[in-house]
Design an enzyme around this catalytic site. Structure first.
Site, PDB file in Angstrom:
ATOM      1  CG  HIS A  62       0.049 -42.066  41.152  1.00 22.00           C
ATOM      2  ND1 HIS A  62       0.831 -43.160  41.427  1.00 22.00           N
ATOM      3  CD2 HIS A  62      -0.284 -42.172  39.840  1.00 22.00           C
ATOM      4  CE1 HIS A  62       0.975 -43.886  40.342  1.00 22.00           C
ATOM      5  NE2 HIS A  62       0.297 -43.318  39.353  1.00 22.00           N
ATOM      6  CD  GLU A  63      -2.891 -40.064  38.127  1.00 18.64           C
ATOM      7  OE1 GLU A  63      -2.392 -39.676  37.050  1.00 18.64           O
ATOM      8  OE2 GLU A  63      -3.023 -41.276  38.407  1.00 18.64           O
ATOM      9  CG  HIS A  99       1.986 -39.924  36.466  1.00 13.06           C
ATOM     10  ND1 HIS A  99       3.116 -40.690  36.297  1.00 13.06           N
ATOM     11  CD2 HIS A  99       1.036 -40.777  36.930  1.00 13.06           C
ATOM     12  CE1 HIS A  99       2.861 -41.939  36.645  1.00 13.06           C
ATOM     13  NE2 HIS A  99       1.609 -42.016  37.039  1.00 13.06           N
TER      14      HIS A  99
END
Length: 208
Positions: free
Chosen positions: A23-24, A27
């Site tokens: 997820h990160e 990003h």
């Protein structure tokens, strides 16, 4: 009952770490691609989950299976196209989680079909990876600062409404804790989780 909870807790750790990492990282990667090197300079362009841990969010993920990681620092003024950059970066994390969940669901079906790694422990770990990634995506799409959903909403709102939404960020931690302590998890987030799983199973039905 306690034994089952403990086993589930342990089996969920790989899923938790993987969900946060992809997820990160997503990003950070999209932010860099859009022109902002801040995540890279902050050491967040990595799949190392320990670079992304948020203590409270991690505890909540382990206990109620919904939570958050440490936000990736982003300077949206560095984006070549501000609005496009904000929306792309915000959606990258949930999209990466949903894609990861789909891949591991395919892997589990493959293992079952060909009788590979048939131990209960392996299948439970795979199931938890799928669930944690779906849950992470669903939860982060809530339009409340600093979650990803709020960044998408902010990017499409008029400027005066952007300031109003951003003002809620000072209360977001308290709101999120209350949110997770209410039936909203049972009546909103879990049905969304099941909706995603149902869609995936429909797509994969030819393999079953």
């Amino acid at each position: 009952m306690f034994h089952w909870d403990f086993i589930t807790l342990v089996a969920g750790i790989p899923g938790l770490l993987l969900a946060m990492a992809v997820h990160e990282y997503a990003h950070a990667l999209v932010a860099v691609k859009m022109g902002d090197r801040t995540p890279q300079l902050a050491g967040r362009l990595t799949l190392n989950p320990f670079s992304h841990l948020d203590p409270i969010g991690t505890i909540l993920l382990l206990t109620v299976q919904f939570g958050w990681a440490k936000p990736v620092p982003i300077q949206s003024g560095n984006f070549r196209h501000w609005r496009q950059g904000e929306i792309s970066v915000a959606l990258a994390g949930p999209a990466a989680n949903l894609f990861t969940a789909f891949l591991f669901l395919v892997a589990e079906i493959f293992f079952i079909t060909y009788d590979l790694f048939t131990t209960t422990q392996v299948h439970r770990v795979l199931q938890m990876i799928v669930l944690y990634n779906i849950n992470f995506a669903v939860f982060n799409l809530i339009p409340l600062p600093p979650l990803d959903g709020s960044r998408v909403v902010t990017a499409i709102l008029p400027l005066r409404w952007q300031y109003r939404l951003a003002a809620w960020e000072r209360y977001s931690f308290i709101i999120l804790i209350i949110f997770l302590a209410t039936p909203v998890v049972t009546y909103v987030l879990l049905p969304l989780q099941q909706l995603v799983l149902t869609a995936y199973m429909f797509i994969l039905s030819p393999l079953l």
